[in-house]
Design a protein around this motif. Structure first.
Motif, PDB file in Angstrom:
ATOM      1  N   ARG A 122       0.846  -1.202   0.000  1.00  0.00           N
ATOM      2  CA  ARG A 122       0.000   0.000   0.000  1.00  0.00           C
ATOM      3  C   ARG A 122       0.880   1.252   0.000  1.00  0.00           C
ATOM      4  O   ARG A 122       1.523   1.557   0.996  1.00  0.00           O
ATOM      5  N   GLY A 123       0.921   1.946  -1.140  1.00  0.00           N
ATOM      6  CA  GLY A 123       1.694   3.172  -1.232  1.00  0.00           C
ATOM      7  C   GLY A 123       0.824   4.407  -1.237  1.00  0.00           C
ATOM      8  O   GLY A 123       1.313   5.520  -1.107  1.00  0.00           O
ATOM      9  N   ASP A 124      -0.465   4.208  -1.400  1.00  0.00           N
ATOM     10  CA  ASP A 124      -1.423   5.310  -1.450  1.00  0.00           C
ATOM     11  C   ASP A 124      -1.955   5.560  -0.040  1.00  0.00           C
ATOM     12  O   ASP A 124      -2.583   4.679   0.552  1.00  0.00           O
ATOM     13  N   PRO A 125      -1.706   6.738   0.530  1.00  0.00           N
ATOM     14  CA  PRO A 125      -2.163   6.983   1.902  1.00  0.00           C
ATOM     15  C   PRO A 125      -3.680   6.973   2.057  1.00  0.00           C
ATOM     16  O   PRO A 125      -4.189   6.876   3.161  1.00  0.00           O
ATOM     17  N   PHE A 126      -4.413   7.078   0.931  1.00  0.00           N
ATOM     18  CA  PHE A 126      -5.870   7.131   1.004  1.00  0.00           C
ATOM     19  C   PHE A 126      -6.530   5.799   0.639  1.00  0.00           C
ATOM     20  O   PHE A 126      -7.760   5.709   0.628  1.00  0.00           O
TER      21      PHE A 126
ATOM     22  N   ARG B  35     -13.105  14.085   6.300  1.00  0.00           N
ATOM     23  CA  ARG B  35     -12.417  13.986   7.596  1.00  0.00           C
ATOM     24  C   ARG B  35     -11.409  12.844   7.605  1.00  0.00           C
ATOM     25  O   ARG B  35     -10.275  12.995   8.069  1.00  0.00           O
ATOM     26  N   LYS B  36     -11.816  11.692   7.081  1.00  0.00           N
ATOM     27  CA  LYS B  36     -10.917  10.535   7.067  1.00  0.00           C
ATOM     28  C   LYS B  36      -9.732  10.793   6.147  1.00  0.00           C
ATOM     29  O   LYS B  36      -8.602  10.395   6.436  1.00  0.00           O
TER      30      LYS B  36
ATOM     31  N   ALA C  98      -4.004  12.010   5.707  1.00  0.00           N
ATOM     32  CA  ALA C  98      -2.977  12.910   5.183  1.00  0.00           C
ATOM     33  C   ALA C  98      -2.034  13.362   6.293  1.00  0.00           C
ATOM     34  O   ALA C  98      -0.808  13.352   6.134  1.00  0.00           O
ATOM     35  N   GLY C  99      -2.610  13.754   7.432  1.00  0.00           N
ATOM     36  CA  GLY C  99      -1.791  14.205   8.544  1.00  0.00           C
ATOM     37  C   GLY C  99      -0.856  13.120   9.033  1.00  0.00           C
ATOM     38  O   GLY C  99       0.311  13.377   9.337  1.00  0.00           O
TER      39      GLY C  99
ATOM     40  N   ASP D 169      -2.575  18.659   6.008  1.00  0.00           N
ATOM     41  CA  ASP D 169      -3.952  18.272   6.347  1.00  0.00           C
ATOM     42  C   ASP D 169      -4.841  19.481   6.603  1.00  0.00           C
ATOM     43  O   ASP D 169      -5.932  19.354   7.148  1.00  0.00           O
ATOM     44  N   GLN D 170      -4.364  20.670   6.214  1.00  0.00           N
ATOM     45  CA  GLN D 170      -5.164  21.880   6.347  1.00  0.00           C
ATOM     46  C   GLN D 170      -5.199  22.597   4.998  1.00  0.00           C
ATOM     47  O   GLN D 170      -4.496  23.598   4.794  1.00  0.00           O
ATOM     48  N   PRO D 171      -5.976  22.099   4.039  1.00  0.00           N
ATOM     49  CA  PRO D 171      -6.028  22.746   2.720  1.00  0.00           C
ATOM     50  C   PRO D 171      -6.484  24.198   2.833  1.00  0.00           C
ATOM     51  O   PRO D 171      -7.398  24.512   3.599  1.00  0.00           O
TER      52      PRO D 171
END
Length: 205
Positions: free
Chosen positions: A110-114, A128-129, A134-135, A141-143
């Motif tokens: 798994r290389g994709d954090p999402f 939120r998830k 991202a954080g 994590d604050q776009p």
């Protein structure tokens, strides 16, 4: 009524889960919460029963699998035999780091954090998830957005709820679908931080 299937039961599982959330958030009494939790458990039992009829797995297999996963992913709490450890991590941050490390070991590809965030989550929950992931992956994590000044002025969840309701109302008056708009924003955020994107996620960055 037709024969039950996993597919036909999905809407009831979701409905019962939302009813549990409503029971908790509205401060209903313990008896009502107990009943709603029982309704969710019934859905689990029904899905397990359908699988058992196919010869795939049964409810006991579900419980054993859950128990093994909890022990495996929480070595700060459990010894390999399931007994409790004598000492626990100093902070929640330590626990989260350990949890993430174990999950990466389980799924090294798994290389994709999402990856693994359900596509069908409501847009707010998916947002939120996504930002939580991202954080934890070291991503922003604050776009930045046009509403940041408004958010800074909010002092309570009630005020936040009223702002969100006003946003939905304003979106509707302009012919926009707020849920679809947020899904699109989340999708663009994820895409821009995935492996391979020019500004995307890089392991070790």
């Amino acid at each position: 009524m037709g024969a039950l299937t996993h597919e036909s039961l999905v809407e009831y599982l979701l409905e019962e889960a939302f009813e549990v959330a409503e029971t908790i958030e509205t401060g209903a009494d313990e008896a009502e919460l107990r009943g709603e939790l029982g309704d969710v458990l019934l859905q689990v039992v029904l899905h397990a029963r359908l699988a058992e009829e196919r010869g795939s797995f049964d409810f006991d297999d579900v419980v054993r699998g859950l128990t093994a996963k909890m022990i495996r992913r929480n070595p700060h709490v459990f010894r390999p035999d399931g007994s409790l450890q004598d000492a626990f991590p100093a902070s929640v941050a330590d626990i989260v780091r350990k949890w993430d490390s174990i999950k990466r070991t389980e799924k090294p590809e798994r290389g994709d954090p999402f990856e693994g965030i359900p596509q069908d989550l409501p847009a707010l929950a998916r947002a939120r998830k996504t930002l939580d992931r991202a954080g934890r992956a070291g991503l922003p994590d604050q776009p930045a957005g046009p509403g940041s000044e408004l958010i800074d002025a909010i002092d309570s969840e009630q005020q936040l709820g009223e702002l969100l309701l006003a946003v939905v109302a304003a979106a509707g008056s302009k012919g926009f679908d707020a849920e679809r708009a947020l899904r699109g924003a989340v999708r663009r955020y994820q895409d821009s931080h995935r492996p391979g994107h020019p500004d995307g996620f890089r392991t070790g960055s």
